[in-house]
Design an enzyme around this catalytic site. Structure first.
Site, PDB file in Angstrom:
ATOM      1  N   SER A  75      -4.397 -32.426  31.867  1.00 24.47           N
ATOM      2  CA  SER A  75      -5.679 -32.053  32.454  1.00 24.47           C
ATOM      3  C   SER A  75      -6.860 -32.276  31.521  1.00 24.47           C
ATOM      4  O   SER A  75      -7.982 -32.504  31.985  1.00 24.47           O
ATOM      5  CB  SER A  75      -5.641 -30.586  32.894  1.00 24.47           C
ATOM      6  OG  SER A  75      -5.218 -29.750  31.827  1.00 24.47           O
ATOM      7  N   HIS A 304     -11.258 -25.635  29.674  1.00 25.53           N
ATOM      8  CA  HIS A 304     -11.183 -27.099  29.658  1.00 25.53           C
ATOM      9  C   HIS A 304     -12.563 -27.705  29.433  1.00 25.53           C
ATOM     10  O   HIS A 304     -13.574 -27.048  29.694  1.00 25.53           O
ATOM     11  CB  HIS A 304     -10.609 -27.623  30.979  1.00 25.53           C
ATOM     12  CG  HIS A 304      -9.116 -27.556  31.075  1.00 25.53           C
ATOM     13  ND1 HIS A 304      -8.434 -26.367  31.106  1.00 25.53           N
ATOM     14  CD2 HIS A 304      -8.173 -28.529  31.154  1.00 25.53           C
ATOM     15  CE1 HIS A 304      -7.131 -26.608  31.189  1.00 25.53           C
ATOM     16  NE2 HIS A 304      -6.950 -27.917  31.218  1.00 25.53           N
TER      17      HIS A 304
END
Length: 323
Positions: A75, A304
């Site tokens: 990811s 993230h």
């Protein structure tokens, strides 16, 4: 941030060619693969209850406009949550670092096989969701004609689910209630995470050998993980529901992750690119985050990189490539 230009050919997870900006992506959903974005829900529920060298080798300029560039990884490589998203559960962004690198290099073709939730085994095994294949083996995209490969993998080995480090952060958030002034998460995990990273390094080394066998002339670039947490845990007070002691623990785990990925890359003859240094000071607890926090304020998965973070990672890769 302006929309990045994309190379002429982009391959999806189903190996089809799509127009610029449309990229295939796979992200965990229900069943065995839980969506990375599900981490936001888990973390919200929880709220209510280390630097390595920039590159293992001197930069060797990669010619622009030639060869096939293949992007692999999890990811962090996929740009999970960063617009514009495509490829369904892979959460692949057209502003992930691979796309930005490809825009700068203008390769003859570009294939993006990155996929949220990918563990090292995803190099050779399909990722599935309730029995349905959402991303084929990532190494299937690599051929003898491949001239450049970028790869970010290893972080998802930290968790028991496909959420990886987010999985651990959720656990630490819940455990903070049991001992607010101690290190309950460290006490809970002990050296378990170190052992998981040792196993991941062994599998990554094997994966890199297989990659090199498939594309012996390719330049392989292993991209590390960015600065998710600050050096000073006090900067996260009121921002992360984790004890100060466990923030230090989590920061050390991320440092160990990058260290072991870097050593594995170097031993395999690949170039390691540090993205921790370039993103330091813009962690999830900073006033100008390039890495989103537990509850993102910009489009991105929890903990993230946002669009700016992906751009910083791409710039680190380009510097390592001599651009």
């Amino acid at each position: 941030m302006p929309r990045a230009a994309t190379p002429r050919t982009t391959s999806t997870t189903t190996s089809t060619t799509v127009s610029p900006g449309a990229v295939a992506v796979r992200a965990p959903g229900t069943g065995r693969y839980a969506s990375v974005l599900t981490g936001a829900t888990l973390l919200a529920a929880a709220l209510t209850m280390a630097t390595t060298p920039t590159s293992a080798h001197a930069a060797t300029p990669v010619p622009t406009g030639t060869g096939t560039y293949v992007a692999l990884g999890d990811s962090y490589a996929a740009g999970a949550g960063v617009p514009a998203q495509s490829a369904g559960l892979c959460l692949r962004s057209d502003h992930n670092y691979g796309h930005l690198v490809a825009a700068a290099l203008s390769p003859s073709s570009y294939v993006d096989r990155t996929c949220a939730g990918a563990k090292v085994s995803a190099l050779t095994t399909s990722q599935t969701d309730v029995g349905i294949v959402v991303n084929g083996p990532q190494l299937d995209a690599v051929t003898p004609d491949t001239s450049l490969v970028t790869l970010t993998l290893g972080g998802n080995e930290l968790g028991t689910s496909d959420l990886g480090f987010v999985d651990v952060a959720v656990a630490c958030s819940g455990l903070s209630l049991t001992n607010p002034f101690g290190s309950p998460c460290h006490d809970f995990y002990g050296n378990t995470l170190s052992r998981r990273l040792d196993s991941a390094a062994t599998r990554l080394a094997d994966g890199l050998r297989k990659l090199s066998a498939k594309a012996p002339k390719a330049k392989v670039v292993v991209v590390g993980y960015p600065a998710v947490l600050p050096d000073d845990p006090k900067k996260c007070l009121g921002k992360m529901p984790v004890t100060t002691g466990d923030l230090r623990f989590l920061r050390s785990v991320l440092g160990e992750l990058n260290d072991k990925v870097a050593r594995t890359a170097t031993a395999a003859g690949a170039t390691y690119v540090d993205t921790f240094g370039p993103t330091k000071g813009h962690d999830s607890c900073s006033t100008s985050p390039w890495i989103e926090g537990l509850l993102p304020t910009s489009p991105a998965a929890p903990l993230h990189p946002n669009a700016t973070g992906e751009r910083a990672m791409s710039q680190a890769v380009l510097r390592a490539l001599g651009h």
